[in-house]
Design an enzyme around this catalytic site. Structure first.
Site, PDB file in Angstrom:
ATOM      1  N   ALA A 112      -5.751  -5.561  25.726  1.00  0.00           N
ATOM      2  CA  ALA A 112      -5.374  -4.559  26.721  1.00  0.00           C
ATOM      3  C   ALA A 112      -6.584  -3.666  26.986  1.00  0.00           C
ATOM      4  O   ALA A 112      -7.553  -3.689  26.231  1.00  0.00           O
ATOM      5  CB  ALA A 112      -4.190  -3.732  26.221  1.00  0.00           C
ATOM      6  N   LYS A 113      -6.524  -2.894  28.049  1.00  0.00           N
ATOM      7  CA  LYS A 113      -7.594  -1.945  28.353  1.00  0.00           C
ATOM      8  C   LYS A 113      -7.051  -0.903  29.311  1.00  0.00           C
ATOM      9  O   LYS A 113      -6.108  -1.163  30.070  1.00  0.00           O
ATOM     10  CB  LYS A 113      -8.780  -2.661  29.012  1.00  0.00           C
ATOM     11  CG  LYS A 113     -10.107  -1.941  28.812  1.00  0.00           C
ATOM     12  CD  LYS A 113     -10.646  -2.139  27.400  1.00  0.00           C
ATOM     13  CE  LYS A 113     -12.022  -1.539  27.223  1.00  0.00           C
ATOM     14  NZ  LYS A 113     -12.636  -1.964  25.970  1.00  0.00           N
ATOM     15  N   GLY A 114      -7.664   0.269  29.286  1.00  0.00           N
ATOM     16  CA  GLY A 114      -7.233   1.338  30.189  1.00  0.00           C
ATOM     17  C   GLY A 114      -8.424   2.093  30.727  1.00  0.00           C
ATOM     18  O   GLY A 114      -9.545   1.947  30.235  1.00  0.00           O
TER      19      GLY A 114
END
Length: 423
Positions: A112-114
């Protein structure tokens, strides 16, 4: 297969680079290749509006993202970056590289990444806190200690993780230390986390140098990016006897063929926020960095830094990817043809997520390890993972990057196959 409607990648854009890397792996996946389309589309992409009241009373809106690429092997794991160029495609690619990285290391996570599209240097500390808390509330519907665990990335730090943890905890009514990693020590953070990514770069570099019969004592190292990753890696290489002969960061480029004195350099960088103006080094043109005479090159800044032109000029024998996605696929081919060994990002900079994993485990058990224990465990996991990748590369006669993707994608797609499709 139809492509995604919401991004238009090019051959050198982050998602385009990732897709090209996946395509190179398909011949080595055997029967699992039937599931390969899974790798080419994120499971979930959330775009949020982040409105905050500024110190002057005006209201500003910022774009925020959280992308979960693949959760077949466990909860999402990946950083949050604050940068004016952040966009959906970049965050998708970074999330996908996290999926590959976690699988290559055999950590029990998906990717995941934000990110928030903002220049944090333009905000006051209170504005930064309001931005972080509102963003955390907006993505709170898809994060959690068993769902998706954010961590620091470009322009984010332990303080920002503390605000994220507090906001999530306030919203859920429990102190959820495990919702983020990279926290301050007294909020459930782990010893060794701050320098873990740089340590991973050093450990993989040490192992690769051994295979190349390259003596680190006296080896010349050039470092692009002198933040958390680049500075920690450079310091460890210097302690091993190497000379840091060139540094490039957002402020400028400095070169010193005899090697920088870190006792003077580090305090200078902390005082001035960059390397520019450091008296020991000679200021150089931005492009001149890529012509530096060195044995080891560490790109530890942002993605897309090594293009075909620069790949043709690099003089190093060994490239250690401290950043995510710093090398274009066609530049990869140039480096390979020139006999320059590239240790890919998905192994090279995986020290950070490995110690994040340790932090998460410690938070769940409320039992904390010493820094020596953490560094020993980190070394073992990275060395074992690199050995597995190297064996795969030797077996198929492929690059370390394609081998790392082969190991990782095999694990991801085996998990996908064994879980099956619901309903």
């Amino acid at each position: 297969m139809n492509t995604l409607s919401y991004v238009q990648p090019t051959t050198t854009s982050p998602w385009g680079v990732y897709l090209a890397q996946v395509d190179r792996v398909l011949p080595y996946l055997g029967e699992l290749a039937r599931w390969a389309e899974t790798l080419k589309r994120p499971k979930r992409a959330l775009i949020v509006d982040v409105p905050i009241e500024m110190d002057d009373g005006t209201v500003q809106h910022f774009e925020g993202y959280r992308v979960q690429h693949n959760l077949s092997r466990g909860p999402g794991k990946g950083g949050v970056r604050y940068h004016p160029q952040v966009n959906l495609e970049e965050v998708m690619a970074l999330a996908a590289w996290m999926t590959v990285k976690n699988a290559a290391l055999n950590l029990p996570y998906g990717g995941a990444k934000g990110g928030i599209r903002v220049d944090p240097k333009q905000l006051s500390l209170k504005e930064l806190e309001r931005l972080t808390r509102r963003y955390t509330s907006e993505i709170g519907i898809i994060i959690g200690p068993n769902q998706d665990i954010p961590a620091p990335d470009v322009n984010t730090n332990p303080q920002i993780m503390a605000w994220m943890m507090d906001t999530y905890s306030m919203n859920t009514g429990t102190t959820a230390t495990g919702v983020v990693t990279g926290k301050p020590i007294h909020l459930g953070g782990s010893l060794g986390r701050v320098k873990a990514t740089g340590r991973g770069v050093f450990v993989t570099g040490r192992e690769a140098a051994r295979r190349l019969h390259l003596d680190l004592n006296g080896a010349r190292v050039a470092v692009q990016g002198f933040g958390n990753v680049g500075s920690a890696a450079a310091e460890l290489f210097q302690q091993a006897g190497a000379k840091i002969v060139a540094i490039q960061d957002h402020s400028g480029t400095i070169i010193h063929p005899k090697g920088f004195d870190f006792a003077e350099l580090m305090p200078y960088v902390q005082r001035h926020g960059g390397v520019q103006g450091f008296a020991q080094g000679e200021a150089a043109d931005h492009e001149a960095f890529w012509d530096t005479d060195c044995e080891i090159l560490i790109p530890a800044a942002l993605e897309g830094q090594i293009n075909v032109d620069r790949a043709g000029r690099i003089k190093a024998r060994l490239v250690l990817e401290g950043a995510n996605g710093p090398t274009h696929p066609d530049a990869d081919d140039v480096l390979h043809e020139r006999g320059i060994l590239v240790v890919p990002d998905v192994i090279c900079n995986a020290g950070g997520v490995t110690v994040s994993y340790f932090e998460w485990v410690q938070d769940f058990s409320s039992f904390f390890w010493t820094e020596d224990e953490i560094n020993l465990r980190l070394d073992k996991i990275i060395v074992d993972a690199l050995r597995r990748v190297w064996d795969t590369a030797d077996h198929h006669h492929i690059t370390l990057r394609t081998a790392a993707f082969t190991v990782a994608c095999g694990r991801i797609l085996a998990a996908r196959q064994e879980r099956g499709l619901y309903p």
